[in-house]
Design a protein around this motif. Structure first.
Motif, mmCIF file in Angstrom:
data_model
loop_
_atom_site.group_PDB
_atom_site.id
_atom_site.type_symbol
_atom_site.label_atom_id
_atom_site.label_comp_id
_atom_site.label_asym_id
_atom_site.label_seq_id
_atom_site.Cartn_x
_atom_site.Cartn_y
_atom_site.Cartn_z
ATOM 1 N N VAL A 137 0.806 -1.140 -0.100
ATOM 2 C CA VAL A 137 -0.060 0.007 0.066
ATOM 3 C C VAL A 137 0.729 1.236 -0.020
ATOM 4 N N ILE A 138 0.384 2.270 -1.075
ATOM 5 C CA ILE A 138 1.157 3.270 -1.328
ATOM 6 C C ILE A 138 0.491 4.518 -1.209
ATOM 7 N N PRO A 139 0.261 5.351 0.007
ATOM 8 C CA PRO A 139 -0.536 6.467 0.010
ATOM 9 C C PRO A 139 0.267 7.500 -0.856
ATOM 10 N N VAL A 140 -0.714 8.332 -1.750
ATOM 11 C CA VAL A 140 0.219 9.289 -2.694
ATOM 12 C C VAL A 140 -0.626 10.519 -2.605
ATOM 13 N N LEU A 141 -0.047 11.598 -2.456
ATOM 14 C CA LEU A 141 -0.550 12.915 -2.885
ATOM 15 C C LEU A 141 0.327 13.631 -3.641
#
Ligand SMILES: Nc1nc2c(ncn2[C@@H]2O[C@H](COP(=O)(O)OP(=O)(O)OP(=O)(O)O)[C@@H](O)[C@H]2O)c(=O)[nH]1
Ligand SMILES: [Mg+2]
Length: 227
Positions: A5-9
């Motif tokens: 899981v890679i949270p990206v903003l």
């Protein structure tokens, strides 16, 4: 094999090299949190499974990714999407969980160069890790409730069994998520381990701990979790 899981903003610049470096068998689940720089499209073009989470917040994105991760193998990993961590290190972190030697493994960040980890962020992290160690010292624990947690770093690269992680019932949806995971795992008696991972300067503009405002927000959210 594990989902990652890679949270990206807004990490469109960092994602191509990061996603190209995924070890064989590790599937990237990029959670786009409303990026305006085309991060979701870049992630999809580089083979990631893309999840959209409209609710802002690091924890909200991680939670959405956890829910969307494949249930089959049972181990889920997390890492940042800014190029500061190397996916090639994921097997080091996931290994002890896959072999059932640990229930939660965290990558302890080893800064590569003086720009990798700003002093104020490193200091704040050290204080929080110290507080976790103090709180989970054997004498302070209610009988039989938990194990002592000796972590040096509350870092973002980690691995755990997916279903048990969902079972911890994490509530934070902002920047207290990584700390809440450690505290709840400790209380649940999980075997927690730490392995060193290199930490490099991020690609792109700093958003969270690289800015004083971002660090203040993280400290605030983690303080809420500690309370
Ligand atoms: N979902 C979500 N992700 C975020 C948010 N802010 C940052 N991220 C992502 O979470 C990961 C960690 O954020 P970073 O900005 O790298 O935070 P940091 O490492 O503490 O500080 P810097 O690297 O200096 O910005 C990155 O992949 C970001 O894109 C946010 O508000 N929501
Ligand atoms: Mg970063």
């Amino acid at each position: 094999m594990p989902d990652v899981v890679i949270p990206v903003l807004n990490e469109a610049r960092a994602l191509p090299s990061l996603l190209s470096a995924m070890p064989p068998g590790y599937r990237a689940v990029v959670v786009d949190n409303g990026s305006t720089d085309g991060s979701a499209e870049v992630a999809a073009a580089h083979g990631a499974h893309v999840v959209h989470e409209p609710r802002r917040g690091f924890g909200a994105a991680c939670y959405a990714g956890l829910q969307a991760s494949a249930p089959d193998d049972g181990v889920v990993c997390f890492m940042d999407g800014d190029g500061s961590l190397d996916p090639a290190d994921l097997p080091l972190v996931a290994g002890p969980v896959l072999s059932d030697e640990a229930d939660l493994v965290l990558g302890a960040r080893k800064p590569m160069g003086k720009n990798a980890w700003p002093f104020h962020a490193r200091a704040a992290n050290a204080v929080i890790a110290w507080e976790v160690r103090r709180r989970t010292a054997a004498a302070a624990l209610p009988a039989g409730a938990a194990v002592r947690c000796r972590l040096r770093d509350i870092g973002p690269m980690r691995a755990a069994p997916r279903d048990r992680l969902i079972g911890l019932g994490l509530l934070d949806r902002r920047f207290g998520w990584p700390l809440e995971m450690v505290l709840r795992a400790t209380t649940a008696g999980w075997r927690i381990a730490e392995v060193p991972v290199p930490y490099r300067p991020r690609i792109g503009r700093s958003k969270v701990t690289g800015t004083v405002l971002g660090t203040a927000r993280t400290i605030h959210d983690m303080s809420v979790v500690l309370r």
